[in-house]
Motif scaffolding. Sequence first.
Motif, PDB file in Angstrom:
ATOM      1  N   PHE A 244       0.832  -1.213   0.000  1.00 45.31           N
ATOM      2  CA  PHE A 244       0.000   0.000   0.000  1.00 45.31           C
ATOM      3  C   PHE A 244       0.866   1.262   0.000  1.00 45.31           C
ATOM      4  O   PHE A 244       0.603   2.213  -0.744  1.00 45.31           O
TER       5      PHE A 244
ATOM      6  N   TRP B 110      -4.077  -0.591  -5.356  1.00 44.68           N
ATOM      7  CA  TRP B 110      -3.590  -1.495  -4.310  1.00 44.68           C
ATOM      8  C   TRP B 110      -4.622  -2.569  -3.995  1.00 44.68           C
ATOM      9  O   TRP B 110      -4.285  -3.747  -3.857  1.00 44.68           O
ATOM     10  N   LEU B 111      -5.887  -2.180  -3.905  1.00 46.34           N
ATOM     11  CA  LEU B 111      -6.940  -3.138  -3.569  1.00 46.34           C
ATOM     12  C   LEU B 111      -7.091  -4.183  -4.684  1.00 46.34           C
ATOM     13  O   LEU B 111      -7.213  -5.391  -4.421  1.00 46.34           O
ATOM     14  N   THR B 112      -7.063  -3.724  -5.938  1.00 48.11           N
ATOM     15  CA  THR B 112      -7.167  -4.646  -7.068  1.00 48.11           C
ATOM     16  C   THR B 112      -6.006  -5.627  -7.076  1.00 48.11           C
ATOM     17  O   THR B 112      -6.191  -6.842  -7.245  1.00 48.11           O
TER      18      THR B 112
ATOM     19  N   THR C 137      -4.097  -6.472  -4.553  1.00 53.30           N
ATOM     20  CA  THR C 137      -4.116  -7.318  -3.357  1.00 53.30           C
ATOM     21  C   THR C 137      -5.076  -8.491  -3.529  1.00 53.30           C
ATOM     22  O   THR C 137      -4.726  -9.636  -3.222  1.00 53.30           O
ATOM     23  N   VAL C 138      -6.267  -8.224  -4.024  1.00 50.60           N
ATOM     24  CA  VAL C 138      -7.227  -9.311  -4.251  1.00 50.60           C
ATOM     25  C   VAL C 138      -6.695 -10.274  -5.310  1.00 50.60           C
ATOM     26  O   VAL C 138      -6.795 -11.501  -5.173  1.00 50.60           O
TER      27      VAL C 138
ATOM     28  N   ALA D  45     -12.205   0.334  -6.871  1.00 55.53           N
ATOM     29  CA  ALA D  45     -11.379  -0.712  -7.480  1.00 55.53           C
ATOM     30  C   ALA D  45     -12.270  -1.735  -8.182  1.00 55.53           C
ATOM     31  O   ALA D  45     -13.314  -2.118  -7.657  1.00 55.53           O
TER      32      ALA D  45
ATOM     33  N   THR E 249      -5.204   3.768  -3.646  1.00 54.08           N
ATOM     34  CA  THR E 249      -5.988   2.768  -2.904  1.00 54.08           C
ATOM     35  C   THR E 249      -6.664   1.775  -3.832  1.00 54.08           C
ATOM     36  O   THR E 249      -6.679   0.567  -3.574  1.00 54.08           O
ATOM     37  N   SER E 250      -7.239   2.277  -4.933  1.00 54.60           N
ATOM     38  CA  SER E 250      -7.959   1.394  -5.852  1.00 54.60           C
ATOM     39  C   SER E 250      -7.012   0.397  -6.518  1.00 54.60           C
ATOM     40  O   SER E 250      -7.322  -0.798  -6.623  1.00 54.60           O
TER      41      SER E 250
END
Length: 328
Positions: A22, A31-33, A35-36, A174, A28-29
């Motif tokens: 992160f 990073w979230l994409t 990460t998943v 995201a 943020t968007s």
Amino acid sequence: MTQSIGKMMPLLLVPILVVLGFLSIGSTSSWLTLTVSGLAMGMMIFIMASGLTLVFGLMDVINFGHGAFISVGAYVGISALLALEGWTGAPSLVLNVAAVLAAVVAAMCVTGLLGWGFERVIVRPVYGAHLKQILVTVGGLIVIEQLIQVVWGPDEIFLTRPEMLKGAVTFAGAAIEKYRLLAVVFGLALFVAMRLVLKRTKIGLIVRAGVQNGEMVEALGYRLKLVFIGVFVAGSALAGLGGVMWGLYQEVITAGMGEEMMILVFIVVIIGGLGSVEGAFIGALLVGLLQNYVAFLEPKLALISNIALMTAILMWRPQGMMPVVKAK
């Protein structure tokens, strides 16, 4: 106190990597994409590696033929999905998931049976001889890859996911693919199930005891050789399951896909520690997350990122993060 902290450290590596990702990515968007995506990739690698780590730890078998079970599982599973086109094309999540589960069951049955034959014919004569194991299992891998090409043809097979698993959902700006969310849930469910079997059942107790002290288990009257076969068959079936999930993830399958995945699978087994399902789980998540983060930040380094991770882990803990048995 120090020993307790040392045992907890591997559990902290995944959240530490997520936080570092992160801070490095910033958005943020994005990073979230990532990460998943990394978690989904890690879960699928764990599915493929979990069986191998038990085989490696319990049976002391270096089985490069494990990659063949991944490929066979993918082809059998995709063939089942093509046969269930009415279910996969229907705008019904229940029918779509049922089709995937049917494909998974078919793949696990075929690869489990293939693993039983592989153990009897190829692996059994070379127990205790690592060099011979490498040679004969690589040979078995090549033969099975050629047989795949005979049965399904030499060309890549492109596929589409079931209707309701296509596309993405939007969360916090995201875009997260639906199938990757399913893969995360599937992997978590398998991890919990494996832990329950290994920790709460008699067969799990025998397997764990066999990993740590096989001679003592045999002295108590248990037929450890039958346990060996059961673990090998289960590991092969899990490889087939992983093959189906990975094929749907990539949306293309080839005869050599299992061989290509074996690099990541062995990295996970080694850094997790021999015989450790928990270690393989943490290692797989680290591999999946790191590869996605590095590929976004510096694509040229993505190919070596996991080798660097393995080197760093082994310099810190030469036996792996959570070994159940010492390296033989």
